[in-house]
Scaffold this active site. Structure first.
Site, short mmCIF file in Angstrom:
data_model
loop_
_atom_site.label_atom_id
_atom_site.label_comp_id
_atom_site.label_asym_id
_atom_site.label_seq_id
_atom_site.Cartn_x
_atom_site.Cartn_y
_atom_site.Cartn_z
N GLU A 19 4.54 6.76 5.02
CA GLU A 19 4.30 5.61 5.62
C GLU A 19 2.15 5.65 5.78
OE1 GLU A 19 5.83 2.76 4.81
OE2 GLU A 19 7.28 3.54 6.01
N HIS A 20 2.17 4.59 5.30
CA HIS A 20 0.61 4.73 5.74
C HIS A 20 -0.35 5.40 4.75
CE1 HIS A 20 -0.16 0.61 7.81
NE2 HIS A 20 1.08 0.94 8.16
N LEU A 110 10.88 -5.54 4.47
CA LEU A 110 12.27 -4.53 2.94
C LEU A 110 11.63 -5.24 1.79
CD1 LEU A 110 15.58 -4.88 4.34
CD2 LEU A 110 14.10 -3.21 4.57
N SER A 111 10.36 -5.34 2.33
CA SER A 111 8.97 -6.54 1.17
C SER A 111 10.07 -7.74 0.12
CB SER A 111 9.19 -5.06 0.25
OG SER A 111 8.33 -3.62 0.62
N SER A 112 10.80 -8.27 0.39
CA SER A 112 10.88 -9.25 0.66
C SER A 112 9.05 -9.97 -0.54
CB SER A 112 11.10 -10.98 1.25
OG SER A 112 9.86 -11.27 1.96
N SER A 113 8.36 -9.97 -0.30
CA SER A 113 7.52 -10.03 -1.50
C SER A 113 6.48 -9.22 -2.25
CB SER A 113 6.10 -10.56 -0.73
OG SER A 113 6.11 -9.48 0.32
N ASP A 157 5.28 -1.24 -3.01
CA ASP A 157 5.94 -1.83 -2.83
C ASP A 157 6.23 -2.33 -3.90
OD1 ASP A 157 6.36 -1.36 0.01
OD2 ASP A 157 5.04 -3.12 1.24
C1 GLA Z 1 3.28 -2.27 4.06
C2 GLA Z 1 2.24 -2.69 2.14
C3 GLA Z 1 2.71 -1.52 1.69
C4 GLA Z 1 2.14 0.05 2.06
C5 GLA Z 1 3.12 -0.22 3.88
C6 GLA Z 1 3.26 1.39 4.67
O1 GLA Z 1 4.98 -2.70 3.18
O2 GLA Z 1 2.26 -3.15 1.38
O3 GLA Z 1 1.45 -1.16 0.44
O4 GLA Z 1 0.73 0.49 2.43
O5 GLA Z 1 3.17 -1.22 4.37
O6 GLA Z 1 3.38 2.54 3.93
#
Ligand code: GLA
Length: 369
Positions: A19-20, A110-113, A157
């Site tokens: 993460e990050h 959950l990355s809908s974008s 993502d």
């Molecule tokens: C968001 C960003 C990703 C990533 C995460 C953290 O989802 O879109 O690129 O940096 O945060 O891991």
């Protein structure tokens, strides 16, 4: 001219660990969830672009190919339009009608974008025969989000939404976008990955993300290295003594998290889920205490999951709200959900939502005519 049409789908994601660190050239280990966004794109004879959503019928938006410009237009429409803008010069010559059917939960981390962007990119690539690879589409959609939408996200993502494979987590090298599929089949071991949407959204989300990213860049510049990827934990601890305390601790999260990703891969390959659980816990501690991107709701979800038997739990995604994951025995899941719900109710937090998902397939064209 005969009017062409394409239907393309792309999934949301959870991140197992890593993460990050995508914006620090790190390795990450996400998988695609079963929830997808479907984009139906119908070519037009003129240059008009319309965007409509099955979920929000009142929100349709109209513009034209030549009018696309970064940071303009309504917020939600910037995501699909940004992708058209980023791919325009590759051979998009006409306007289009875009209909979006989004089934990835919104605002849950959950990355809908990314699902939305990648469904559009996959559709445009097919509709206009652009011949782009998945790596190209990942870079193009990230560019759309960074420049057109104005969000300084990394590339995790979009990459996983495009490149994931059913049954596996995706070990992604964010430096060159090379990948390795790591089988993630936990059901035969009596395990499940519970996704806990805290329904919390703290105002820090945007500024906090950019500030963490800037801290990592500062650490790199001051240490005179190419990226946090290129320094071991021991060397960082030594060299980092010269850094400002906050910059040091942010960078420490990054270098230790990169190691945890590779350790998790080894533990998964050895089917050592106790170790996987420990690594998830260490990741959460680092995100909470060193990188400081967690929030009370995420910490409570993680603590309640651990106190009801989870092997490991951590926040996922950008932080300051969104979801946590818990690796748990199937027989503990129901008790765990009610313990988390009760803990939230006791603090008068919004009721959490629960999901679970097997690792699913990445973006693809469903039909084309
Ligand atoms: C968001 C960003 C990703 C990533 C995460 C953290 O989802 O879109 O690129 O940096 O945060 O891991």
């Amino acid at each position: 001219m005969s009017i062409r049409k394409v239907v393309a789908q792309a999934p949301g994601r959870v991140n197992l660990i890593g993460e990050h660190i995508d914006y620090s050239d790190g390795f990450v280990l996400p998988f695609a969830i079963a929830n997808v966004t479907t984009a139906t794109i119908t070519e037009r004879e003129d240059s008009i672009i319309t965007v409509a959503s099955v979920q929000r019928k009142s929100l349709s938006y109209k513009t034209a190919l030549e009018k696309l410009a970064p940071l303009t237009g309504e917020d939600w429409a910037r995501y699909p339009l940004g992708v058209v803008w980023a791919m325009k010069d590759l051979g998009i010559t006409r306007g289009m009608d875009i209909l979006i059917d989004g089934k990835v939960p919104l605002g849950a981390g959950l990355s809908s974008s990314a699902a939305l962007e990648c469904s559009i990119a996959t559709g445009l690539n097919a509709l206009f025969n652009l011949g782009r690879t998945k790596e190209d589409l990942a870079r193009l959609t990230q560019r759309a989000e960074n420049l057109y939408v104005g969000v300084p996200c990394g590339i995790m993502d979009q990459s996983v939404s495009l490149m994931a494979h059913e049954g596996s987590a995706l070990l992604l090298d964010c430096r060159d976008l090379s990948t390795r599929n790591i089988p993630f089949d936990i059901a035969p071991h009596g395990l499940e990955l519970l996704i806990i949407d805290t329904q919390a959204h703290h105002a820090l989300v945007d500024g906090g993300y950019a500030e963490r990213r800037a801290s990592c860049e500062k650490a790199v510049a001051e240490l005179g290295i190419t990226s946090l990827r290129d320094i071991s934990v021991a060397d960082y601890e030594q060299a980092g003594k010269s850094l400002d305390a906050t910059i040091y601790i942010r960078g420490l999260h990054a270098v230790t998290e990169m190691k945890r990703v590779l350790d998790t891969v080894a533990a998964l390959e050895a089917a050592d889920f106790t170790r996987v659980g420990q690594l998830l816990n260490e990741s959460h501690r680092s995100l909470r205490d060193d990188y400081t991107v967690s929030c009370p709701e995420l910490n409570l979800a993680v603590d309640a999951a651990l106190s009801t038997g989870a092997l490991g739990a951590r926040m996922v995604g950008g932080g300051f709200g969104g979801s946590a994951i818990a690796l748990a025995r199937v027989e503990d899941i129901e008790m765990m959900k009610s313990a988390i719900s009760q803990a939230f109710a006791a603090k008068s937090y919004r009721a959490p939502r629960f999901f679970t998902s097997l690792p699913s397939e990445g973006a693809h064209v469903v039909s084309q005519m």
